[in-house]
Design a protein around this motif. Structure first.
Motif, PDB file in Angstrom:
ATOM      1  N   VAL A 247       0.872  -1.202   0.000  1.00  0.00           N
ATOM      2  CA  VAL A 247       0.000   0.000   0.000  1.00  0.00           C
ATOM      3  C   VAL A 247       0.895   1.234   0.000  1.00  0.00           C
ATOM      4  N   LEU A 248       1.902   1.250   0.885  1.00  0.00           N
ATOM      5  CA  LEU A 248       2.759   2.436   0.976  1.00  0.00           C
ATOM      6  C   LEU A 248       3.576   2.612  -0.304  1.00  0.00           C
ATOM      7  N   LYS A 249       3.981   1.490  -0.911  1.00  0.00           N
ATOM      8  CA  LYS A 249       4.776   1.595  -2.140  1.00  0.00           C
ATOM      9  C   LYS A 249       3.904   2.060  -3.314  1.00  0.00           C
ATOM     10  N   GLN A 250       2.723   1.448  -3.414  1.00  0.00           N
ATOM     11  CA  GLN A 250       1.814   1.804  -4.510  1.00  0.00           C
ATOM     12  C   GLN A 250       1.436   3.289  -4.445  1.00  0.00           C
ATOM     13  N   HIS A 251       1.291   3.787  -3.215  1.00  0.00           N
ATOM     14  CA  HIS A 251       0.905   5.198  -3.037  1.00  0.00           C
ATOM     15  C   HIS A 251       2.100   6.009  -2.535  1.00  0.00           C
ATOM     16  N   SER A 252       3.253   5.782  -3.137  1.00  0.00           N
ATOM     17  CA  SER A 252       4.492   6.418  -2.647  1.00  0.00           C
ATOM     18  C   SER A 252       4.436   7.936  -2.767  1.00  0.00           C
ATOM     19  N   TYR A 253       3.543   8.429  -3.647  1.00  0.00           N
ATOM     20  CA  TYR A 253       3.412   9.889  -3.788  1.00  0.00           C
ATOM     21  C   TYR A 253       2.959  10.530  -2.473  1.00  0.00           C
ATOM     22  N   LEU A 254       2.440   9.704  -1.548  1.00  0.00           N
ATOM     23  CA  LEU A 254       2.025  10.260  -0.250  1.00  0.00           C
ATOM     24  C   LEU A 254       3.227  10.502   0.661  1.00  0.00           C
TER      25      LEU A 254
END
Ligand code: KIV
Ligand code: ZN
Length: 387
Positions: A247-254
């Motif tokens: 989840v954190l990698k997929q949404h790394s833009y966060l």
């Protein structure tokens, strides 16, 4: 700048509490080395006071782990903390994880105590743990159902007593993601010495919300996530390591990252499943057998045109076998042609039209069409055409 989230793996402790999953020392050592290679920051190696075998496991893991922190669990009980201190004596980076129930239900039903007494016991446990190691994590058990004002006092007290990490477990998997995030945010905003420690998420999966809650906790200010491979753990399990990491990698833009080598996730999942004798459900995110399998005609057609139409992660990124085109009665012509091509048959459109009608008849009878079925259909089709 992106923020690092520490991954605290508790497969060898909370995961091992699953009935039938007990590990011996050799098995624990093998998994600990693999967890370190995977890139976890903290390995919770066991509960040293619980049995001589677990004491030995924590002791041996402490000797062989070079980079990760090795952690031992205790209750807020002197003899537990002393045993953990001893078991961790050889660790390069030792951590004692001590704690006590803080919800009113735990305070009354488990301890027959008062909130004030629990505060005292918590501070005393942390101080004793600090006499053995510099890194002490405190867990406020059942924090998910603990009143936030009281929880803030607990967190302030244990940080003042020397806790470096404070774990906010949703022990019963009760919270909703927004509730859990609000709890973490409340602590970030109301605990005066919060800058002296980091908050950790430890979410159970009783309502299937463990990953969502942990990630929400991170977005609200937590900097450590406690999780297990394949989500193993008490009852419905813990937060699944592979899910949080992806989840954190997929949404790394966060702006969050972990040090996990994601291409090792599937081999690690298989190793844990085999060693702990718990099969992974086929539809499990990231590591399930069907995580990269496409079976309906609409999906297969899109996937074969461009895999990104139906896959947000590539199998290589998480060390899974390549994506699969599964043939069922819901599959379409392009999938059938693709599978024939893989077997060396380059049928044209008319051939595929004819074969597809036969395929549907067989597929309605069988759950899945295998290569042998395709070979038989191809041979029959070629025989008919040659007559
Ligand atoms: O779920 C929980 O509260 C725990 C603690 C012992 C950390 O596993
Ligand atoms: Zn737990």
């Amino acid at each position: 700048m992106a923020t690092k989230i520490d991954i605290f793996d508790t497969t060898l402790r909370d995961g091992e509490q699953v009935p039938g999953c007990k590990l011996n020392t050799i098995e624990k050592l093998e998994l600990a080395l693999k967890l370190e290679a995977l890139g976890v920051d903290i390995i919770e190696a066991g509960f040293p006071i619980s049995s001589p075998g677990d004491f030995k496991s924590v002791q041996e893991i402490s000797k062989i782990i070079k980079h990760a922190t090795v952690c031992g669990l205790t209750r807020a009980v002197d003899k537990d903390i002393e045993a953990a201190g001893e078991a961790l004596r050889h660790a390069h980076k030792p951590r004692i994880h001590t704690g006590i129930g803080t919800s009113d239900s735990h305070i009354k039903a488990k301890f027959n105590a008062t909130r004030a007494e629990i505060l005292e016991r918590a501070a005393k446990a942390v101080k004793l743990a600090r006499s053995f190691v510099n890194d002490v994590e405190f867990y406020a058990e059942d924090a998910g159902r603990t009143d936030n004002d009281y929880l803030a006092r607990v967190v302030e007290t244990v940080i003042a007593a020397g806790a470096t990490v404070v774990n906010i477990p949703d022990t019963t998997g009760y919270c909703l993601p927004q509730q859990y995030a609000d709890k973490i945010a409340f602590l970030m905003n109301h605990v005066p010495n919060i800058d002296k420690a980091i908050l950790s998420c430890h979410c159970h999966n009783d309502l299937g919300l463990a990953t969502a809650n942990s990630v929400s906790g991170v977005f609200a200010g937590a900097r450590q996530v406690e999780c297990t491979i394949n989500g193993l753990g008490e009852r419905a399990g813990n937060t699944s390591l592979e899910e949080v990491v992806m989840v954190l990698k997929q949404h790394s833009y966060l702006g969050y990252y972990t040090n996990i080598k994601t291409e090792m996730l599937n081999p690690m999942s298989r190793l844990v499943s085999d060693t702990m004798r718990v099969p992974v459900q086929p539809n499990k995110a990231i590591v399930g057998a069907n995580a990269f399998a496409h079976s309906s005609g609409i999906h297969q057609d899109g996937f074969l045109k461009d895999s990104r139409t139906y896959e947000i992660i590539t199998p290589e990124e998480v060390g899974a076998d390549s994506s699969k085109i599964v043939l069922t009665a819901r599959s379409g012509r392009s999938a059938l042609a693709y599978r024939f091509r893989n077997l060396g048959f380059d049928f044209d459109r008319n051939d595929i039209d004819a074969l597809y009608q036969k395929f549907l008849i067989v597929a309605d009878e069988k759950k899945e069409i295998e290569n042998e079925d395709l070979m038989r259909m191809a041979a029959e089709h070629q025989n008919t055409n040659n007559q």
